[in-house]
Design an enzyme around this catalytic site. Structure first.
Site, mmCIF file in Angstrom:
data_model
loop_
_atom_site.group_PDB
_atom_site.id
_atom_site.type_symbol
_atom_site.label_atom_id
_atom_site.label_comp_id
_atom_site.label_asym_id
_atom_site.label_seq_id
_atom_site.Cartn_x
_atom_site.Cartn_y
_atom_site.Cartn_z
ATOM 1 N N VAL A 1 0.620 -0.910 -0.121
ATOM 2 C CA VAL A 1 0.023 -0.102 0.346
ATOM 3 C C VAL A 1 0.478 1.420 0.001
ATOM 4 C CG1 VAL A 1 -1.642 1.246 1.419
ATOM 5 C CG2 VAL A 1 -2.044 -1.245 0.961
ATOM 6 N N LEU B 1 -6.878 -0.208 -2.661
ATOM 7 C CA LEU B 1 -6.270 -0.620 -3.810
ATOM 8 C C LEU B 1 -6.689 -2.244 -3.853
ATOM 9 C CD1 LEU B 1 -3.439 -2.001 -3.413
ATOM 10 C CD2 LEU B 1 -3.273 0.322 -3.522
ATOM 11 N N GLU C 1 -4.011 -5.687 -5.130
ATOM 12 C CA GLU C 1 -2.728 -6.360 -5.270
ATOM 13 C C GLU C 1 -3.000 -6.608 -6.503
ATOM 14 O OE1 GLU C 1 -0.633 -8.605 -2.477
ATOM 15 O OE2 GLU C 1 -0.871 -7.415 -1.241
ATOM 16 N N ILE D 1 -18.280 -13.868 -8.217
ATOM 17 C CA ILE D 1 -19.137 -15.542 -7.459
ATOM 18 C C ILE D 1 -18.667 -16.601 -8.031
ATOM 19 C CG2 ILE D 1 -21.076 -13.881 -6.951
ATOM 20 C CD1 ILE D 1 -22.398 -14.259 -9.498
ATOM 21 N N ALA E 1 -16.446 -19.619 -7.591
ATOM 22 C CA ALA E 1 -16.057 -20.755 -6.899
ATOM 23 C C ALA E 1 -14.748 -21.006 -7.045
ATOM 24 C CB ALA E 1 -17.207 -22.000 -6.736
ATOM 25 N N CYS F 1 -5.241 -9.744 3.365
ATOM 26 C CA CYS F 1 -6.474 -9.511 3.959
ATOM 27 C C CYS F 1 -7.151 -9.570 4.171
ATOM 28 C CB CYS F 1 -6.716 -7.007 2.915
ATOM 29 S SG CYS F 1 -5.207 -6.482 2.592
ATOM 30 N N LYS G 1 -7.302 -11.539 7.431
ATOM 31 C CA LYS G 1 -6.886 -11.111 8.470
ATOM 32 C C LYS G 1 -7.864 -10.198 8.884
ATOM 33 C CE LYS G 1 -3.965 -7.373 7.560
ATOM 34 N NZ LYS G 1 -5.144 -5.701 7.633
ATOM 35 N N LYS H 1 -3.108 -14.305 -5.414
ATOM 36 C CA LYS H 1 -3.957 -14.325 -6.429
ATOM 37 C C LYS H 1 -3.170 -13.896 -7.458
ATOM 38 C CE LYS H 1 -5.185 -9.450 -6.028
ATOM 39 N NZ LYS H 1 -6.395 -8.513 -5.910
HETATM 40 P P1 NAD Z 1 3.325 -5.104 4.138
HETATM 41 O O1 NAD Z 1 3.525 -5.887 4.818
HETATM 42 O O2 NAD Z 1 4.014 -4.972 2.674
HETATM 43 O O3 NAD Z 1 4.120 -3.302 4.255
HETATM 44 C C1 NAD Z 1 3.778 -2.327 5.446
HETATM 45 C C2 NAD Z 1 5.095 -2.185 5.691
HETATM 46 O O4 NAD Z 1 5.465 -1.006 7.167
HETATM 47 C C3 NAD Z 1 6.416 -3.276 5.967
HETATM 48 O O5 NAD Z 1 7.776 -1.906 4.937
HETATM 49 C C4 NAD Z 1 7.025 -2.503 7.334
HETATM 50 O O6 NAD Z 1 8.402 -2.421 7.856
HETATM 51 C C5 NAD Z 1 6.904 -1.492 7.828
HETATM 52 N N1 NAD Z 1 6.698 -0.410 8.498
HETATM 53 C C6 NAD Z 1 6.602 -1.301 9.747
HETATM 54 N N2 NAD Z 1 7.039 -0.590 10.938
HETATM 55 C C7 NAD Z 1 7.339 0.772 10.835
HETATM 56 C C8 NAD Z 1 7.039 2.240 10.958
HETATM 57 N N3 NAD Z 1 7.205 2.591 12.111
HETATM 58 N N4 NAD Z 1 7.309 3.142 10.431
HETATM 59 C C9 NAD Z 1 7.773 3.459 9.289
HETATM 60 N N5 NAD Z 1 7.356 1.774 8.203
HETATM 61 C C10 NAD Z 1 7.149 0.428 9.451
HETATM 62 O O7 NAD Z 1 2.042 -4.121 4.312
HETATM 63 P P2 NAD Z 1 0.947 -3.446 2.920
HETATM 64 O O8 NAD Z 1 -0.040 -4.900 2.636
HETATM 65 O O9 NAD Z 1 1.017 -2.770 2.163
HETATM 66 O O10 NAD Z 1 -0.639 -3.874 3.993
HETATM 67 C C11 NAD Z 1 -0.489 -1.895 4.613
HETATM 68 C C12 NAD Z 1 -2.200 -1.795 5.557
HETATM 69 O O11 NAD Z 1 -2.678 -1.733 4.442
HETATM 70 C C13 NAD Z 1 -2.620 -2.952 6.180
HETATM 71 O O12 NAD Z 1 -3.205 -2.190 7.007
HETATM 72 C C14 NAD Z 1 -3.291 -3.663 5.667
HETATM 73 O O13 NAD Z 1 -4.375 -4.633 5.625
HETATM 74 C C15 NAD Z 1 -4.249 -2.525 4.595
HETATM 75 N N6 NAD Z 1 -4.089 -2.599 3.012
HETATM 76 C C16 NAD Z 1 -3.560 -3.830 2.316
HETATM 77 C C17 NAD Z 1 -4.087 -3.601 1.017
HETATM 78 C C18 NAD Z 1 -3.294 -5.010 0.170
HETATM 79 O O14 NAD Z 1 -3.762 -5.300 -0.843
HETATM 80 N N7 NAD Z 1 -2.021 -5.288 0.617
HETATM 81 C C19 NAD Z 1 -4.683 -3.506 0.228
HETATM 82 C C20 NAD Z 1 -5.814 -2.120 1.576
HETATM 83 C C21 NAD Z 1 -5.077 -2.554 2.769
#
Ligand code: NAD
Length: 449
Positions: free
Chosen positions: A11, A156, A158, A256, A258, A266, A269, A324
């Protein structure tokens, strides 16, 4: 605008680069030194279509910088986006340690007015808690600095992240006052298309909207998977059910399918965290608990189907490891559980994925010798079939959809495909000398003689 983004994961990195693409000056900060080193060398630490090109353009234009220096990022940004991970805790709750750490660091170091934006997916009340942490730190420093807090969950996907980010169909903004909403509108206006909606609401509703979206999508998947089991028992074909209900405009054709259930970083969790949060508030969640249960069973059923139809010590090819297509993300990927179960039952696996093999290799290398000995990663979709008994399809990558069936049939000793994603039409398979197991559809067993 001067924007700071904390977290350069799926993200933070994508949104940071897209903010830069729209002309902002962006500082992306992460505590992971390895990621920042790679990014400073122009190498994205994750795979996302189009990301490398956009990274190069914006680095060259000097609109984006990557750093481990969190404090400097706070000092030099007007708007601070928190995009760190919120993984599942052991009890299913969202682990908010990283979000609160960033809030604490901001409170300890900010010395001018800022807007704090929480992009991470967080349960109701988290933005209030972030605000309290920052306020407490400012009080301890005897500083009277005003700041705004905005809940701006990210939607977004992935594999399509750049497109989703550059042209969002909706932007959710949980705001406490008009000033914050106006500044956020300035940030997002360049991204809006004619169809985009900006929906402004309170903090709690914005937080919950994100969970509601993911939980409803997961529910659709589990609903179809539950029906697929009834299809298997009755001889009905889930493809027809999908077409039949998907053509009703109140239902629609999306989400939809199967298959072997949802995975990724996401849905699993977020469903768990929503259940936890509801229970904490005294609300029962029978629907969501069933969604999770069905998802788990669906994966297990597919594994049992493979195990029941293989001789001992078989050698299998597996197509697709990522949760995916379009991503290298293997978090909660069904393929990981499938490979694990096959090896635990004495089989061996040759695996192919266009981009996720490196992550999977690292994952299995950290397990026991048994795993290291019994899994091999091959860099070619057809090479991986050499000398194997059967093929398992676990991710619906485009390149698997229209394969050379003759080559597959020749290569597979037992002439069996287990398709967890229903990517082939039964008519096409019936023309081959193959046995084909899929989900919620009749078994195809052609004359093998
Ligand atoms: P990710 O695990 O890929 O990245 C998280 C990053 O945060 C890591 O690089 C980590 O080193 C960094 N980090 C941790 N502590 C930190 C700090 N104190 N300062 C700076 N950086 C720090 O996670 P992600 O998949 O990008 O997801 C991030 C959030 O967005 C989550 O809450 C997730 O649920 C949400 N989200 C994810 C997606 C997706 O498709 N991956 C889509 C929408 C929302």
């Amino acid at each position: 605008m001067k924007l700071g983004v904390f977290g350069t994961g799926y993200v933070g990195l994508v949104t940071g680069i897209c903010f830069a693409e729209k002309g902002n000056s962006v500082l992306c900060a992460d505590i992971d030194r390895n990621k920042i080193t790679l990014l400073n060398q122009g190498v994205p630490p994750i795979y996302e279509p189009g990301l490398k090109e956009l990274l190069d353009t914006n680095k060259k234009a000097g609109r984006i910088q990557f750093t481990n220096d969190i404090i400097n990022t706070i000092a030099n940004s007007d708007i601070l986006f928190i995009a760190v991970g919120t993984p599942s805790g052991e009890d299913g709750s969202a682990d908010l340690t990283w979000v609160y750490n960033v809030a604490d660091t901001i409170g300890k170091n900010m010395s001018s007015r800022k807007i704090l934006v929480v992009k991470s997916t967080v349960p109701v009340g988290t933005n209030e808690k972030v605000k309290a942490i920052v306020q407490k730190n400012l009080q301890e420093r005897n500083l009277d600095i005003t700041f705004d807090i905005v809940s701006n969950p990210e939607f977004l996907r992935e594999g399509n992240a750049i497109e989703d980010c550059l042209r969002p169909d909706r932007v959710i903004l949980g705001c406490e006052n008009k000033n914050a909403a106006d500044v956020m509108m300035r940030v997002y206006r360049p991204f809006l298309t004619e169809e985009s909606q900006v929906i402004i609401m309170d903090l709690a509703s914005a937080e919950l909207t994100k969970y509601a979206a993911n939980a409803l999508l997961a529910t659709k998947i589990s609903f179809m998977n539950e029906l697929s089991r009834l299809c298997e028992k009755t001889g009905a074909n889930i493809d027809f059910i999908k077409k039949g209900i998907g053509s009703d405009h109140r239902i629609g054709p999306y989400f939809i399918n199967a298959g072997i259930g949802y995975g990724g970083s996401c849905f699993p969790k977020d469903v768990k965290a929503l259940v936890f949060s509801a229970h904490q508030n005294g609300i029962d969640t029978p629907i969501l608990e069933s969604v999770e249960k069905i998802n788990h069973q669906q994966r297990r059923n597919f594994i049992d189907l493979i195990l029941a139809n293989l001789p001992k010590k078989s050698k299998l090819a597996l197509w697709g490891i990522a949760f995916k297509p379009g991503t290298d993300d293997i978090r909660e990927a069904p393929a990981i559980d499938i490979i694990t179960a096959l090896i635990e039952h004495g089989h061996s696996v040759l695996a192919y994925d266009p981009v996720a093999a490196t992550n999977a290799k690292a994952f299995f290398a950290a397990k026991s010798q048994d795993f290291i000995k019994n899994i091999e990663f091959i860099d070619d979709q057809y090479e991986v079939l050499k000398g194997v008994d059967a093929l398992v399809i676990a991710t619906e990558w485009e390149s698997f959809r229209d394969p050379d069936f003759e080559l597959i049939t020749k290569a597979l000793k037992l002439k069996v495909i287990f398709d967890g994603r229903n990517i082939y039409r039964l008519e096409d398979i019936s023309a081959q000398k193959l046995t084909y197991f899929s989900i919620g559809r009749p078994l195809v067993k052609t004359n093998l003689s």
